[in-house]
Design an enzyme around this catalytic site. Structure first.
Site, PDB file in Angstrom:
ATOM      1  N   LYS A 497      61.589  59.769 103.638  1.00  0.00           N
ATOM      2  CA  LYS A 497      62.809  59.154 103.516  1.00  0.00           C
ATOM      3  C   LYS A 497      63.910  59.491 102.474  1.00  0.00           C
ATOM      4  O   LYS A 497      63.378  60.061 101.655  1.00  0.00           O
ATOM      5  CB  LYS A 497      62.647  57.666 103.852  1.00  0.00           C
ATOM      6  CG  LYS A 497      61.992  57.303 102.266  1.00  0.00           C
ATOM      7  CD  LYS A 497      61.875  55.700 102.647  1.00  0.00           C
ATOM      8  CE  LYS A 497      61.158  55.012 101.542  1.00  0.00           C
ATOM      9  NZ  LYS A 497      61.098  53.600 101.401  1.00  0.00           N
ATOM     10  N   ARG A 595      60.427  40.796 101.092  1.00  0.00           N
ATOM     11  CA  ARG A 595      61.824  41.438 101.413  1.00  0.00           C
ATOM     12  C   ARG A 595      62.066  41.607 102.944  1.00  0.00           C
ATOM     13  O   ARG A 595      62.816  41.064 103.467  1.00  0.00           O
ATOM     14  CB  ARG A 595      61.623  42.751 100.826  1.00  0.00           C
ATOM     15  CG  ARG A 595      62.703  43.743 100.876  1.00  0.00           C
ATOM     16  CD  ARG A 595      62.264  45.198  99.910  1.00  0.00           C
ATOM     17  NE  ARG A 595      61.301  45.922 100.547  1.00  0.00           N
ATOM     18  CZ  ARG A 595      61.126  47.308 100.115  1.00  0.00           C
ATOM     19  NH1 ARG A 595      61.886  47.649  99.037  1.00  0.00           N
ATOM     20  NH2 ARG A 595      60.252  47.750 100.874  1.00  0.00           N
ATOM     21  N   TYR A 720      85.856  64.530  77.444  1.00  0.00           N
ATOM     22  CA  TYR A 720      86.644  63.336  77.310  1.00  0.00           C
ATOM     23  C   TYR A 720      86.538  62.196  76.391  1.00  0.00           C
ATOM     24  O   TYR A 720      85.616  62.341  75.803  1.00  0.00           O
ATOM     25  CB  TYR A 720      86.224  62.751  78.871  1.00  0.00           C
ATOM     26  CG  TYR A 720      87.093  63.373  79.982  1.00  0.00           C
ATOM     27  CD1 TYR A 720      88.381  63.601  80.201  1.00  0.00           C
ATOM     28  CD2 TYR A 720      86.062  63.629  80.905  1.00  0.00           C
ATOM     29  CE1 TYR A 720      88.722  64.281  81.253  1.00  0.00           C
ATOM     30  CE2 TYR A 720      86.452  64.338  82.222  1.00  0.00           C
ATOM     31  CZ  TYR A 720      87.945  64.331  82.267  1.00  0.00           C
ATOM     32  OH  TYR A 720      88.376  65.227  83.403  1.00  0.00           O
ATOM     33  N   MET A 769      82.326  64.688  85.892  1.00  0.00           N
ATOM     34  CA  MET A 769      82.014  64.709  87.287  1.00  0.00           C
ATOM     35  C   MET A 769      81.232  65.967  87.876  1.00  0.00           C
ATOM     36  O   MET A 769      80.026  65.723  88.598  1.00  0.00           O
ATOM     37  CB  MET A 769      83.188  64.407  88.324  1.00  0.00           C
ATOM     38  CG  MET A 769      83.084  64.511  89.866  1.00  0.00           C
ATOM     39  SD  MET A 769      84.363  64.097  90.979  1.00  0.00           S
ATOM     40  CE  MET A 769      84.856  62.414  90.617  1.00  0.00           C
TER      41      MET A 769
END
Length: 825
Positions: A497, A595, A720, A769
């Site tokens: 998964k 859960r 930055y 990013m």
């Protein structure tokens, strides 16, 4: 409804070896579909590509004891308590048994055949009639030599109507499956080009299809098709017909008017001495859907004339739903939209796919491009056939045509639009011409043999200098290690998964399938569908199924986890609606995780709900909350005890055995005594161990390349907010990886490092990013050199510890835009 083995042996004329008279409820032809071994009968079908006798030993290991065989096989004498029914032809025996079963029911049976529209007509009839009648029908498109008898076997005494479809691809096939269905009412949909290559003429194919109706009371057909009408006369069936026509006002049903609007069609008809259902409205405008709706309307009229009291029923033609086409739509490179259709390649399906493309490009912003392979099932003279294809393509306003295959190349002069031709898929890919496609809607339409999925992969490819390398040898090593901790009969479900814990699920799944894993588990149905499309055939469990994904579940044979009554009710309702029986499900119990799953107080109600023929419990399982922590061992033992008790209650109530499993990766290493029938191997497969990491090998390495190196003075800063402060003149390398790729920003400003040429280099400044910076002042680094984010030196565990998180998060955070590269020594 069940038959005893002795009855079946007599029905199919078998020679019986072994002592058994067990009741049989399930007929099995695919070993992967086993659900309830005790009541299953396996037919070992022999084909040109495969031999079912190869799978008998595995099925025997799983509890099946009754088999129909047509020849001896290795290890036959080892099956000491098996019952072997020997026949000359196992397929004929399967059909014979189903034909006998069919004759036990005196209800209207609708048989549908034709070149196109069979499944749509069947499903629409079900949508119209199901509110009022108990209906059994072919699941999916089970219309083949094996699909038909498996469909018929579903008939039970509660059914009031049956609807089955029958397809053929060669002469004499309908003579075998026609008596199996033995329809009281027949519907002939259309006569097209599909499978024409195996018939001398359209007339021969039509006559073969009509063999289905030789004993029918009524045959519904479109009288405007003169060849079908002629063939009905030749077969002596014309006096049994209910004919509809858009031309002949004297037909049994005359279509007076068809009014198309933007998104719906009004159909007005005239039937002599019949005032019911004179006008219907459908939410479709294409000619094929209109014809399918008229066939459905005709059947309702025929049934009404045969004592079905429908005059008070409200048949909602306007609510008919689309029957899913096998077309995949996805975004491509260069602002392209891709329509992938490699399911079949006859001219009728091409027309449907082109209509599909046209509906998605009505604003004219995207150029219409068709990539087409040679069509192998024409049966016509090539020149005439490809002239017909060219006319269709032109009529559907295709602007650019790319033809692949020798037949298309030799008829290139027939295509008048912008065009290119290539002899093979490889030639097209090697040419690089696909890179020029932009701002287009591209229909990729090819036969399975053309392997057009490779074209789709290129058009969808995401270019990135950063890659995640996956060592398949390490995957195999880790799998073998956990296998060594288990009993030989314990099954393993491998968790792939979340895109295979971030490392990519396709190649991983194929590797595990080759190595003998028993199950795969994914999070959502779309993940499982992708694996199926990539050729993964082993059972796939869906851990977080959603109701809107039921179409995907059923189409791709995915097995859902059921964790509450809402989902259980929904899956039972859906199996009933689709006419599916014994669909495998996996029931989750909450034994302390708090859960998902059924609680102790719900077990009694759960056992009642599970007693339903639409579903079969394939496994019952639970999830350990703290198997990796010695501090929680008492609680783990408590969970295991609770699971043992509650699963036993369910098994006793259902009266058949199912798989039980509770252990995860750390549970396998620390609590092997609780392995039950199966275990779930997750993070351990990827090289993370709760006990001894030195045993396992890391599977993934995240790597990138230096884009640029520049010298920066101490008076300047890096990145930055000027957070990258220098204490000396430094060489700073820019790397094309950032937080959008999964590199955590908390590793900024010297907290994290990368490895370049075997040396650790600190990250400096804020991670951006798409970019980060590393200080390579003390490293012999050059532009283009490899930088390793994690691998053998800096491990996933190291980064997880730095960030005070778990390795799962590090792996699953890697963005899908990072290219996965798989290698094996």
């Amino acid at each position: 409804m069940s038959y005893y083995v002795s009855e079946i042996s007599q029905i199919i004329g078998a020679k019986c070896s072994g002592q058994s008279n067990a009741p049989i409820q399930i007929l099995l032809t695919d070993s992967r579909s086993l659900s309830n071994a005790a009541v299953s009968l396996f037919f070992a079908l022999k084909t040109e590509q495969n031999d079912g006798h190869r799978y008998i030993h595995e099925l025997y290991r799983q509890g099946v004891r009754t088999f129909v065989i047509q020849h001896e096989f290795d290890g036959m004498n080892e099956l000491t308590d098996a019952c072997l029914l020997s026949v000359d032809d196992t397929l004929a025996a399967l059909q014979m048994l189903a034909a006998h079963h069919r004759q036990q029911f005196n209800i209207p049976v609708i048989g549908i055949t034709g070149s196109n529209g069979k499944t749509i007509v069947k499903e629409w009839l079900y949508q119209l009639l199901n509110p009022y009648l108990n209906i059994v029908r072919s699941p999916r498109s089970y219309n083949s030599q094996t699909g038909v008898p498996l469909s018929i076997w579903q008939m039970n005494p509660q059914n009031e109507l049956a609807i089955f479809e029958a397809g053929i691809s060669q002469p004499n096939e309908m003579q075998r499956i026609g008596p199996v269905i033995s329809p009281t009412v027949g519907i002939f949909t259309t006569l097209g080009e599909a499978h024409q290559e195996n018939f001398i003429s359209h007339e021969e194919k039509c006559l073969e299809k009509l063999q289905l109706f030789v004993n029918s009371e009524t045959i519904i057909y479109n009288e405007d098709n003169q060849l079908v009408k002629y063939c009905l006369k030749e077969k002596g069936l014309l006096d049994k017909t209910f004919a509809w026509s858009r031309i002949n006002p004297n037909a049994d049903l005359f279509v007076k008017n068809v009014e198309k609007e933007i998104d719906k069609t009004k159909i007005s008809v005239e039937v002599q001495k019949f005032e019911f259902l004179q006008t219907i409205m459908i939410s479709f405008t294409d000619d094929a859907s209109i014809e399918d709706a008229i066939h459905c309307l005709s059947l309702l009229i025929v049934l009404s004339k045969n004592n079905f009291k429908f005059s008070t029923f409200d048949f909602k033609f306007d609510k008919l739903e689309t029957v899913a086409m096998r077309l995949d739509v996805s975004k491509g490179m260069n602002r392209n939209m891709l329509i992938n259709d490699t399911y079949n390649s006859d001219i009728n399906s091409l027309s449907i796919a082109l209509d599909f493309m046209a509906r998605r490009s009505t604003d004219g912003k995207l150029k219409r491009v068709l990539i087409l392979s040679d069509i192998l099932q024409s049966g016509m003279v090539p020149a005439a056939f490809y002239r017909k294809v060219a006319e269709l393509v032109r009529h559907k306003q295709v602007e650019q045509f790319i033809g692949i295959g020798p037949c298309l190349m030799s008829h290139s002069n027939l295509f008048s639009m912008e065009k290119e031709f290539f002899p093979t898929t490889e030639n097209f890919l090697d040419s690089g011409r696909w890179r020029a496609l932009k701002d287009s809607i591209i229909l990729i339409k090819g036969s399975r043999q053309s392997r057009f999925e490779r074209i789709t992969e290129q058009l969808e490819e995401k270019a990135h200098q950063t890659v995640l390398e996956v060592d398949l040898d390490a995957v195999i090593h880790n799998f073998k290690y956990f296998r060594s901790l288990l009993h030989s009969k314990t099954k393993i479900v491998c968790m792939v998964k979340a895109f295979g814990y971030g490392v990519g699920s396709y190649e991983l799944a194929k590797t595990l399938q080759e190595r003998g894993a028993d199950y795969l588990a994914v999070a959502i149905a779309d993940e499982g569908a992708e694996l199926r499309r990539e050729g993964v055939t082993m059972p796939i469990m869906v851990m977080n199924p959603e109701e809107h994904a039921f179409n995907t579940l059923f189409e791709y044979r995915l097995e859902p986890e059921i964790y509450n009554f809402s989902m259980l009710d929904a899956i039972i309702h859906e199996t009933s609606r689709r006419g599916i029986m014994h669909y495998p499900i996996h029931v989750k119990l909450d034994t302390g995780m708090s859960r998902m799953g059924f609680g102790t107080e719900e077990i009694s109600r759960l056992t009642e709900c599970l007693d339903n023929e639409g579903v079969t419990v394939k496994s019952v399982f639970s999830h350990l909350a703290g198997s990796d922590s010695p501090l929680l061992d008492d609680f783990t033992h408590e969970q295991i005890h609770r699971f043992t008790k509650e699963s036993a209650i369910i098994e006793q109530s259902l009266s058949y055995h199912f798989i039980k499993h509770i252990l995860n990766s750390s549970g396998i290493e620390r609590f092997p005594e609780a392995q039950f029938d199966m275990v779930r191997l997750g993070i351990g497969l990827y090289g993370i161990s709760a006990v001894n990491n030195s045993v396992l090998r890391p599977v993934a390495s995240l790597k990138t390349r230096i884009l640029q190196i520049r010298e920066v003075k101490t008076t300047e800063t890096v990145g930055y907010n000027r957070n990258g402060i220098l204490k000396r003149i430094s060489r700073i390398a820019c790397l094309p990886i950032g937080y959008a790729d999964g590199l955590d920003r908390r590793l900024s400003n010297g907290r994290g490092s990368v490895v370049i040429n075997g040396q650790k280099c600190s990250l400096i400044g804020n991670i951006c990013m798409d970019i980060c910076m590393a200080d390579v002042t003390d490293c012999d680094a050059h532009e283009g050199d490899t930088a390793v984010i994690f691998g053998d030196v800096i491990t996933v565990n190291d980064i997880a510890a730095q960030l005070q998180t778990i390795p799962y998060e590090i792996l699953t955070s890697i963005s899908p835009r990072i290219k996965r590269v798989y290698y094996k020594e």
